[in-house]
Design a protein around this motif. Structure first.
Motif, PDB file in Angstrom:
ATOM      1  N   TYR A 181      16.623  -7.453  17.102  1.00 48.33           N
ATOM      2  CA  TYR A 181      17.195  -6.959  15.839  1.00 48.33           C
ATOM      3  C   TYR A 181      16.892  -7.937  14.701  1.00 48.33           C
ATOM      4  O   TYR A 181      16.694  -7.540  13.558  1.00 48.33           O
ATOM      5  N   GLU A 182      16.870  -9.236  15.041  1.00 43.60           N
ATOM      6  CA  GLU A 182      16.477 -10.241  14.050  1.00 43.60           C
ATOM      7  C   GLU A 182      15.015 -10.067  13.662  1.00 43.60           C
ATOM      8  O   GLU A 182      14.651 -10.148  12.492  1.00 43.60           O
ATOM      9  N   GLU A 197      14.671   0.085  21.340  1.00 44.68           N
ATOM     10  CA  GLU A 197      15.821   0.513  20.543  1.00 44.68           C
ATOM     11  C   GLU A 197      15.904   2.032  20.511  1.00 44.68           C
ATOM     12  O   GLU A 197      14.916   2.725  20.256  1.00 44.68           O
ATOM     13  N   GLU A 251      25.798  -5.954  15.810  1.00 38.75           N
ATOM     14  CA  GLU A 251      24.849  -5.407  14.848  1.00 38.75           C
ATOM     15  C   GLU A 251      25.587  -4.485  13.884  1.00 38.75           C
ATOM     16  O   GLU A 251      26.456  -3.709  14.302  1.00 38.75           O
ATOM     17  N   ASP A 298      14.506  -7.099  11.370  1.00 41.36           N
ATOM     18  CA  ASP A 298      14.972  -7.386  10.008  1.00 41.36           C
ATOM     19  C   ASP A 298      13.978  -8.285   9.278  1.00 41.36           C
ATOM     20  O   ASP A 298      13.637  -8.044   8.123  1.00 41.36           O
ATOM     21  N   ASP A 341      16.140 -12.436  19.446  1.00 34.52           N
ATOM     22  CA  ASP A 341      16.861 -11.174  19.325  1.00 34.52           C
ATOM     23  C   ASP A 341      15.970 -10.174  18.569  1.00 34.52           C
ATOM     24  O   ASP A 341      15.573 -10.423  17.434  1.00 34.52           O
ATOM     25  N   ARG A 394      12.872   1.233  16.404  1.00 34.27           N
ATOM     26  CA  ARG A 394      12.309   0.197  15.522  1.00 34.27           C
ATOM     27  C   ARG A 394      11.653  -0.934  16.290  1.00 34.27           C
ATOM     28  O   ARG A 394      10.934  -1.740  15.707  1.00 34.27           O
ATOM     29  N   SER A 396      25.575  -1.297  11.567  1.00 37.58           N
ATOM     30  CA  SER A 396      24.826  -0.051  11.427  1.00 37.58           C
ATOM     31  C   SER A 396      25.023   0.570  10.049  1.00 37.58           C
ATOM     32  O   SER A 396      24.122   1.207   9.529  1.00 37.58           O
ATOM     33  N   SER A 403      20.759  -8.237   5.107  1.00 45.40           N
ATOM     34  CA  SER A 403      21.105  -8.244   6.520  1.00 45.40           C
ATOM     35  C   SER A 403      22.447  -8.947   6.669  1.00 45.40           C
ATOM     36  O   SER A 403      22.875  -9.697   5.801  1.00 45.40           O
TER      37      SER A 403
END
Ligand SMILES: [Zn+2]
Length: 874
Positions: free
Chosen positions: A779-780, A664, A812, A783, A777, A692, A814, A382
């Motif tokens: 996205y965290e 997302e 982020e 991951d 977050d 996700r 991609s 990541s």
């Protein structure tokens, strides 16, 4: 006044759907075998559009390679338009990166034929993602052409469509789809009558010249088209017909007074959106999630950052991607296709994943080989600095302090009791290749040693003298069993907690113990100082930090099809288990697991208007908490064999009531309410896709392939607007028809009425997601839950045990790839606030999605809200 009619001859070529690929391909070959001489010999048949996707060309030329120069001649002279897509995708069920690669690959293949049609042709996609206008603008396109998903308020055949970053294209709306002009009759008067009827039906909606899309699903061209158009023009009755390309039509399409729309197009008002495809065939959706992650998050960044530029595996990555792109086709990823097609889709995903995982493994080994010493090295894929658990295999019998033992290999063990023949011919021959085995002993069952062999250094175990000894034992002990005992180097597999592994970096494992609070495990309760998880043994639900009732399973009937959910008229809802039990299966201190076993008593199928039959289904839910983490990992497993025509969802109460969800989708997070717009031919259902993760009311759910969610338990708020209290995630939606006939949620079929077994998902199924209660977050969270820290072994090199290949912050990431040797990093800003992206110590050019330079940067660059940028590092 004479009104222009732009006739665009085309075919809509679903590569696979109600018929498998190879069968459709035979028809495609027939089509093009006929089309090429038609175009070459009849200049009045001025143009043909190959459905906006290059796969059609590849698939044809694979059978007729000799036709390439003719096709190229027609394309370069403007008689045939092709691309820009490689395959017409579904936009919601694949990643943003898959959409970009699809277009990039399509453009690259089209370049061999003089270039692609520069129109965002989106004829049949089941709705459109919010960022599509931005993606198209970054390719230099100014137009999109859409049908499904257009909201009722867009009451013209053109509108301005904007992404959340403000990028705007002119969208041409196809009022009855891409086939309004299919099957032109060989009769000029009849053709004009049809155009009249269409113009009258659509009335004020139609702006400017009429777009007459002359083609539909797998339709062959009508060879009389050029002649009949000339005859119609000679009738002189108010129309000027011309055969042209879509780009020709759009070149002077009206731009005055158009309505505007910002964001995704997901309405059922004007055409069926087919809202239930996100939950159809869980297995296909899970395979897609794994393949995309393996390619985008593992194989590409590892190969780009850890291998010399000249070792970038161009061809293998392209092979893996092409399979993913083929699968991204709307009928393929939506799995609204016959079972043979879904089998092929799963096979393609498996091959892509195998390539990607193999490439990732090679790049990791290459890093390991470059590092001095022999310690394990932990690698973070990541962009953000991360901590977490890794599994290490260590020599010796001791579990290092602060680690958790997973398994151990004792120094000595009995390998087998068997006949001397088996022992001699099979086992011992194989022992030779297990390098960890240091010696073996053959003994009689009463313990008398018959043979002892020790490996000398790295030498062979089974030498010629050993072979003759084995032969002697085989003969002498025929008829009785003997025992094989082996010794090996003792080893332990342990869990270790690592801290502060830099983004796109690595860290040698030092053996330092965990500094976080351990997980305390009790029969119904896990806690780690950040999260307390408590199971309610009466119904198998659980609390996270006091948020109660999580994980209820709710099962209802489904008489819909692969496209749409539809409950039976007299539905039976099962929302509590017949029995529940919980046990502790892993005790910490770093990782602890509770297993909840629930028995659901489910009807077996639908007969007539209701669910009938009864079957006990054991559902095993594993709840996992790790030291130092604020997420709970959930895995649900069941055998769905025997239970059909149903939808199973997991219900997750929210921390606080919510009016909206945030999910997302490609390159951003979209916010949605608790309702969805439907229309006369589709009931609007707020079952939305998330790629996700989805967030609502203080709860974040990160998942692997569980694409469909709905805010439920909606009550009227004080202002009359609904407020939801629970998030439902669909685990399984099982139906038996590709398309049903008339049904309550969709009165017309969406495809052939073909009975199928695959969508019933008979057999074992499992689903994984992670829950976070709080404000992290997402996205965290995703991951942490689904992009584990990896481990390789140092050995043979001179490099430092700690390092970082790339440092990116502020957005982020991609993609990290090499393009012609240059490192490209694609980032996006999923927030409403501007950001500054920092790529430490690197400079280069920002480029568009075609790789064309936009502006230089040095170390940092600004990125607006919801903007996407690609940095080419010099
Ligand atoms: Zn289609």
């Amino acid at each position: 006044m004479v009104r222009r009619v732009d006739i665009v001859p085309h075919t809509h070529w679903d590569r696979e759907w109600h018929t498998p690929f190879q069968t459709f391909r035979l028809r495609l070959v027939d089509l093009l075998d006929g089309l090429l001489p038609q175009l070459e010999g009849d200049p009045s048949y001025a143009h043909f559009m190959l459905d906006g996707q290059m796969a059609v060309v590849d698939d044809y030329l694979a059978v007729r390679p000799e036709a390439e120069p003719r096709l190229r001649a027609l394309a370069t002279s403007g008689r045939v338009s092709m691309g820009p897509w490689y395959a017409l995708p579904d936009e919601f069920l694949v990643s943003g990166e898959t959409l970009v690669r699809n277009l990039q690959h399509g453009l690259s293949v089209a370049a061999r034929f003089g270039g692609a049609m520069e129109v965002g042709y989106l004829p049949d996609m089941f709705g459109h993602v919010a960022q599509m206008p931005q993606i198209l603008r970054q390719l230099g396109f100014e137009h999109a052409v859409v049908w499904r998903g257009v909201p009722g308020s867009m009451d013209r055949s053109g509108f301005w469509w904007s992404s959340p970053d403000g990028s705007t294209v002119r969208a041409e709306y196809l009022p009855v789809g891409y086939g309004n002009g299919a099957l032109v009759p060989d009769d000029a008067k009849a053709l004009v009558r049809r155009i009249d009827e269409f113009a009258e039906e659509q009335g004020d909606l139609l702006l400017g010249p009429i777009l007459w899309m002359n083609g539909t699903d797998h339709l062959l061209p009508q060879p009389w088209l050029g002649r009949v158009v000339a005859e119609a023009n000679a009738l002189d009755d108010g129309y000027e017909l011309r055969i042209c390309s879509l780009a020709d039509h759009l070149a002077d399409a009206p731009t005055e007074g158009l309505p505007s729309w910002r964001g995704e197009l997901r309405s059922g008002a004007r055409a069926n959106l087919l809202m239930g495809v996100a939950s159809n065939r869980l297995d296909v959706k899970q395979a897609a999630a794994r393949a995309e992650r393996a390619l985008e998050r593992m194989a590409e960044p590892l190969s780009a950052l850890l291998l010399p530029p000249e070792h970038w595996p161009t061809t293998l990555l392209q092979q893996a991607w092409v399979e993913v792109l083929r699968n991204s086709a709307h009928d393929s990823i939506c799995a609204c296709s016959v079972d043979e097609v879904c089998d092929a889709v799963l096979h393609r995903f498996a091959e892509s994943t195998q390539i990607a995982e193999g490439l990732a493994d090679r790049a990791l080994r290459s890093l390991g080989a470059s590092i001095a010493g022999d310690r394990p090295v932990v690698v973070n894929l990541s962009a953000r600095t991360r901590a977490g658990l890794v599994e290490l295999r260590l020599p010796g019998a001791a579990t290092p302090p602060g680690c958790q033992l997973v398994s151990e290999r004792a120094a000595e063990r009995v390998l087998m009791d068997d006949t001397p023949v088996s022992v001699a011919t099979v086992t011992v021959a194989e022992l030779e290749y297990v390098r960890g085995i240091l010696s073996f002993t053959i003994e009689s069952l009463d313990g008398m040693e018959l043979l002892y062999v020790e490996r000398e250094g790295a030498g062979t175990l089974v030498t010629p003298p050993v072979r003759s000894e084995l032969a002697r034992i085989r003969d002498h002990y025929a008829g009785q069993n003997v025992r094989v005992r082996v010794t090996n180097r003792p080893a332990v597999t342990v869990l270790a907690r690592v801290e502060d592994v830099p983004g796109y970096g690595w860290q040698g494992w030092t053996g330092a113990g965990a500094t976080v609070e351990p997980v305390e495990a009790r029969p119904l309760r896990l806690s780690n100082g950040r999260v307390t998880l408590q199971v309610n043994p009466t119904d198998g639900t659980f609390d996270i930090n006091g948020l109660a009732g999580l994980g209820a399973l709710v099962d209802g009937g489904d008489v819909g099809d692969t496209y749409n959910w539809c409950p039976p008229p007299d539905d039976t809802i099962v929302d509590r288990p017949g029995a529940a039990a919980c046990r502790l299966v892993e005790h910490g201190p770093l990782r602890a697991r509770l297993e909840v076993r629930r028995t659901l008593v489910l009807p077996t199928h639908v007969e007539g208007t209701r669910r009938v039959g009864s079957q006990n289904v054991l559902v095993r839910t594993t709840l996992e908490l790790r030291a130092g983490e604020d997420i709970v990992r959930v895995r649900i497993e069941l055998d769905n064999h025997g239970v059909r025509d149903h939808r199973l969802r997991v219900h997750l109460p929210l921390s606080h009531p919510a009016r909206t969800s945030r999910a997302e989708c490609a390159f951003t997070v979209v916010e949605r309410g608790v309702t969805a717009e439907g229309g006369p031919t589709e009931v609007g259902l707020p079952t939305f896709p998330s790629r996700r993760f989805v967030q609502a009311g203080g709860l974040t759910v990160a998942h692997e392939g569980l694409l469909e969610y709905e805010l439920v338990d909606v009550r009227d708020g004080p202002d009359g607007i609904g407020v939801a209290n629970t998030l439902a995630i669909t685990l399984l939606r099982c139906t038996g028809m590709l398309s049903q006939g008339p049904m309550a949620t969709r009165p017309l079929p969406a495809g052939p009425l073909t009975a199928m077994e695959g969508p019933q998902q008979q057999g074992p199924v499992s689903a994984s997601f992670a829950l976070h209660v709080g404000g992290r977050d997402p996205y965290e969270v995703v991951d942490d839950a689904f992009l584990p820290l990896l481990v390789t072994s140092a050995g043979g090199g001179t490099g430092a045990a700690d390092g970082q290949a790339l440092s990116v912050s502020g957005a982020e990431v991609s993609a990290v790839v090499r393009v012609a040797g240059t490192l490209h990093v694609r980032v996006f800003n999923p927030t409403d606030a501007p950001t500054t992206v920092t790529i430490d110590g690197r400079r280069g050019w920002l480029v568009d999605l075609r790789g064309r330079p936009v502006e230089p940067f040095e170390g940092t660059f600004d990125l607006g809200p919801h903007a996407i940028a690609t940095a080419a590092l010099s």
